[in-house]
Design a protein around this motif. Structure first.
Motif, PDB file in Angstrom:
ATOM      1  N   GLY A 170       0.821  -1.200   0.000  1.00 28.31           N
ATOM      2  CA  GLY A 170       0.000   0.000   0.000  1.00 28.31           C
ATOM      3  C   GLY A 170       0.854   1.247   0.000  1.00 28.31           C
ATOM      4  N   HIS A 171       0.288   2.325  -0.555  1.00 34.09           N
ATOM      5  CA  HIS A 171       0.985   3.601  -0.610  1.00 34.09           C
ATOM      6  C   HIS A 171       0.456   4.558   0.456  1.00 34.09           C
ATOM      7  CE1 HIS A 171       1.306   7.802  -2.470  1.00 34.09           C
ATOM      8  NE2 HIS A 171       2.508   7.490  -2.033  1.00 34.09           N
ATOM      9  N   SER A 172       1.350   5.291   1.107  1.00 41.29           N
ATOM     10  CA  SER A 172       0.989   6.344   2.049  1.00 41.29           C
ATOM     11  C   SER A 172       0.099   5.797   3.173  1.00 41.29           C
ATOM     12  CB  SER A 172       0.325   7.502   1.288  1.00 41.29           C
ATOM     13  OG  SER A 172       0.210   8.643   2.090  1.00 41.29           O
ATOM     14  N   MET A 173      -1.138   6.276   3.296  1.00 41.02           N
ATOM     15  CA  MET A 173      -2.018   5.700   4.312  1.00 41.02           C
ATOM     16  C   MET A 173      -2.307   4.229   4.018  1.00 41.02           C
ATOM     17  SD  MET A 173      -4.724   8.568   5.571  1.00 41.02           S
ATOM     18  CE  MET A 173      -4.166  10.044   6.404  1.00 41.02           C
ATOM     19  N   GLY A 174      -2.230   3.860   2.746  1.00 40.10           N
ATOM     20  CA  GLY A 174      -2.317   2.442   2.406  1.00 40.10           C
ATOM     21  C   GLY A 174      -1.109   1.676   2.896  1.00 40.10           C
ATOM     22  N   GLY A 175       0.041   2.369   2.980  1.00 39.60           N
ATOM     23  CA  GLY A 175       1.239   1.753   3.549  1.00 39.60           C
ATOM     24  C   GLY A 175       1.096   1.541   5.046  1.00 39.60           C
ATOM     25  N   GLY A 176       0.519   2.543   5.726  1.00 37.99           N
ATOM     26  CA  GLY A 176       0.221   2.363   7.142  1.00 37.99           C
ATOM     27  C   GLY A 176      -0.772   1.234   7.341  1.00 37.99           C
ATOM     28  N   GLY A 177      -1.747   1.163   6.441  1.00 35.88           N
ATOM     29  CA  GLY A 177      -2.709   0.070   6.489  1.00 35.88           C
ATOM     30  C   GLY A 177      -2.058  -1.274   6.256  1.00 35.88           C
ATOM     31  N   THR A 178      -1.027  -1.306   5.425  1.00 36.05           N
ATOM     32  CA  THR A 178      -0.283  -2.536   5.159  1.00 36.05           C
ATOM     33  C   THR A 178       0.349  -3.070   6.439  1.00 36.05           C
ATOM     34  OG1 THR A 178       0.146  -1.979   2.853  1.00 36.05           O
ATOM     35  CG2 THR A 178       1.718  -3.452   3.915  1.00 36.05           C
ATOM     36  N   LEU A 179       0.967  -2.187   7.209  1.00 35.59           N
ATOM     37  CA  LEU A 179       1.570  -2.606   8.474  1.00 35.59           C
ATOM     38  C   LEU A 179       0.515  -3.128   9.442  1.00 35.59           C
ATOM     39  CD1 LEU A 179       4.110   0.321   8.839  1.00 35.59           C
ATOM     40  CD2 LEU A 179       4.715  -2.098   8.653  1.00 35.59           C
ATOM     41  N   ARG A 180      -0.617  -2.410   9.521  1.00 40.18           N
ATOM     42  CA  ARG A 180      -1.671  -2.851  10.435  1.00 40.18           C
ATOM     43  C   ARG A 180      -2.262  -4.189   9.997  1.00 40.18           C
ATOM     44  NH1 ARG A 180      -1.650  -1.135  15.033  1.00 40.18           N
ATOM     45  NH2 ARG A 180      -2.393   1.017  14.732  1.00 40.18           N
ATOM     46  N   ALA A 181      -2.451  -4.362   8.700  1.00 39.70           N
ATOM     47  CA  ALA A 181      -2.988  -5.629   8.200  1.00 39.70           C
ATOM     48  C   ALA A 181      -2.048  -6.782   8.534  1.00 39.70           C
ATOM     49  CB  ALA A 181      -3.205  -5.540   6.694  1.00 39.70           C
ATOM     50  N   THR A 191       0.100   7.226  12.323  1.00 42.84           N
ATOM     51  CA  THR A 191       0.418   7.887  13.593  1.00 42.84           C
ATOM     52  C   THR A 191       1.081   6.934  14.570  1.00 42.84           C
ATOM     53  OG1 THR A 191      -1.820   7.392  14.383  1.00 42.84           O
ATOM     54  CG2 THR A 191      -1.457   9.557  13.363  1.00 42.84           C
ATOM     55  N   ASP A 192       0.859   5.638  14.398  1.00 41.55           N
ATOM     56  CA  ASP A 192       1.499   4.620  15.228  1.00 41.55           C
ATOM     57  C   ASP A 192       2.908   4.391  14.692  1.00 41.55           C
ATOM     58  OD1 ASP A 192       2.241   2.449  16.772  1.00 41.55           O
ATOM     59  OD2 ASP A 192       0.381   1.330  16.452  1.00 41.55           O
ATOM     60  N   LYS A 193       3.889   4.493  15.549  1.00 42.91           N
ATOM     61  CA  LYS A 193       5.279   4.323  15.120  1.00 42.91           C
ATOM     62  C   LYS A 193       5.891   3.009  15.600  1.00 42.91           C
ATOM     63  CE  LYS A 193       4.708   8.533  13.711  1.00 42.91           C
ATOM     64  NZ  LYS A 193       4.370   8.798  12.293  1.00 42.91           N
ATOM     65  N   SER A 194       5.140   2.215  16.344  1.00 45.29           N
ATOM     66  CA  SER A 194       5.683   0.986  16.906  1.00 45.29           C
ATOM     67  C   SER A 194       4.963  -0.220  16.322  1.00 45.29           C
ATOM     68  CB  SER A 194       5.527   0.992  18.434  1.00 45.29           C
ATOM     69  OG  SER A 194       6.021  -0.207  18.989  1.00 45.29           O
ATOM     70  N   TRP A 195       5.750  -1.110  15.706  1.00 42.44           N
ATOM     71  CA  TRP A 195       5.180  -2.279  15.026  1.00 42.44           C
ATOM     72  C   TRP A 195       5.855  -3.568  15.492  1.00 42.44           C
ATOM     73  CZ3 TRP A 195       0.799  -1.280  12.756  1.00 42.44           C
ATOM     74  CH2 TRP A 195       0.531   0.058  12.404  1.00 42.44           C
ATOM     75  N   SER A 196       6.094  -3.642  16.782  1.00 46.35           N
ATOM     76  CA  SER A 196       6.776  -4.817  17.338  1.00 46.35           C
ATOM     77  C   SER A 196       5.925  -6.078  17.259  1.00 46.35           C
ATOM     78  CB  SER A 196       7.173  -4.555  18.801  1.00 46.35           C
ATOM     79  OG  SER A 196       6.014  -4.277  19.586  1.00 46.35           O
ATOM     80  N   GLY A 197       4.621  -5.923  17.003  1.00 41.39           N
ATOM     81  CA  GLY A 197       3.747  -7.089  16.916  1.00 41.39           C
ATOM     82  C   GLY A 197       3.692  -7.731  15.551  1.00 41.39           C
ATOM     83  N   VAL A 198       4.347  -7.140  14.557  1.00 41.73           N
ATOM     84  CA  VAL A 198       4.314  -7.692  13.198  1.00 41.73           C
ATOM     85  C   VAL A 198       5.181  -8.944  13.128  1.00 41.73           C
ATOM     86  CG1 VAL A 198       4.962  -7.267  10.784  1.00 41.73           C
ATOM     87  CG2 VAL A 198       3.822  -5.475  12.124  1.00 41.73           C
ATOM     88  N   ARG A 199       4.641  -9.987  12.517  1.00 40.27           N
ATOM     89  CA  ARG A 199       5.360 -11.256  12.349  1.00 40.27           C
ATOM     90  C   ARG A 199       5.545 -11.617  10.873  1.00 40.27           C
ATOM     91  NH1 ARG A 199       6.243  -9.813  16.566  1.00 40.27           N
ATOM     92  NH2 ARG A 199       5.977 -10.803  18.598  1.00 40.27           N
TER      93      ARG A 199
END
Length: 287
Positions: free
Chosen positions: A154-165, A183-191
């Motif tokens: 995803g691009h931009s907010m879609g990129g942020g959405g990519t991390l959340r997904a 706005t979230d800068k911490s992605w320690s839960g991504v596997r």
């Protein structure tokens, strides 16, 4: 008598067969297309002929429809699949160039429209996952897809959405946020193996407050990489870009297809160049 003579000759061969390394399913099972070269993954089209089909927003729930690009041949079996979200105020046309380019390398690709062009990153995450569910469960190409090999971009907010997904669905095999914003800068839960692509001159989502902390916050044990485009702006992913395509293809092939033939483009890490300002990684990758 003949059997007695054969046994001594067979024993060494049997022992060798037992200890010789065998190619694993992860290395070979999902290989699609010929062995890659630098020029083949930089080309505007890969070895697969593709087709496309439009998906109306009226035919789906949870996202705004889009376009599916897919290899026309089924001779090599099923393919991995990727859903791609545009950014804030953007439509699928803004990331549409990635559809045929990635599909021609052996993926089913779904460039989506979001419910509204103003949807925030976490909404786009839900929509990316809804698009993958539609793609694998209801779409006209579902029989071409291996449901265990899925990714998001995803691009931009879609990129942020990519991390959340990726955080919400750890079974995903690859994630690529393109000049991501969140706005979230911490992605320690991504596997999920994640390639973060930032742009040196991004004034909308500066790498110092977005892509770099995104990458740094991902677990150190994760297969991850950070690619910063030299001299590029926030909108670099909106037009055909060979550097974005090359490393996205390598990442998707390596982690969605488990195709170690593409490891050569990722490890050792590419050096600084006229296209790349910086590249970080966690090589060697796990298998």
């Amino acid at each position: 008598m003949q059997l007695r003579k054969l046994i001594p000759a067979l024993v060494p061969a049997l022992a060798l067969a037992l200890v010789a390394p065998q190619a694993t399913a992860a290395e070979t099972e999902y290989r699609r297309g010929p062995a890659p070269t630098n020029s083949s993954i930089e080309a505007s089209r890969g070895p697969f002929s593709t087709s496309e089909t439009s998906v109306s927003s009226l035919a789906v729930t949870g996202f705004g429809g889009g376009t599916i690009y897919y290899p026309t041949s089924t001779s090599e079996g099923t393919y991995g699949a990727v859903a791609i979200s545009p950014g804030f105020t953007g439509t699928q046309s803004s990331i549409g160039w990635l559809g045929p380019r990635l599909a021609s390398q052996g993926f089913v690709v779904f460039t989506i429209d979001t419910n509204t062009t103003l949807d925030q990153p976490d909404s786009r995450a839900s929509q990316l996952l809804a698009a993958l569910d539609y793609l694998t469960e209801r779409s006209s190409v579902r029989s071409r897809i291996d449901t265990s090999r899925l990714g998001v971009m995803g691009h931009s907010m879609g990129g942020g959405g990519t991390l959340r997904a990726a955080e919400q669905r750890p079974a995903l095999q690859a994630a690529i946020p393109l000049t991501g914003w969140h706005t979230d800068k911490s992605w320690s839960g991504v596997r999920t193996p994640t390639l973060v692509i930032g742009a040196e001159n991004d004034s909308v989502a500066p790498v110092s407050s977005h892509s770099e902390p995104f990458y740094s916050s991902l677990p150190s044990t994760l297969d991850k990489a950070y690619l910063e485009l030299n001299g590029a702006s926030h909108f670099a992913p909106n037009t055909s870009n060979t550097t974005i395509a090359k490393y996205s293809i390598a990442w998707l092939k390596r982690f969605i297809d488990n195709d170690t033939r593409y490891e050569q483009f990722l490890c050792p890490a590419p050096g600084r160049s006229t296209q790349i300002e910086e590249y970080r990684d966690t090589c060697p990758h796990s298998t």
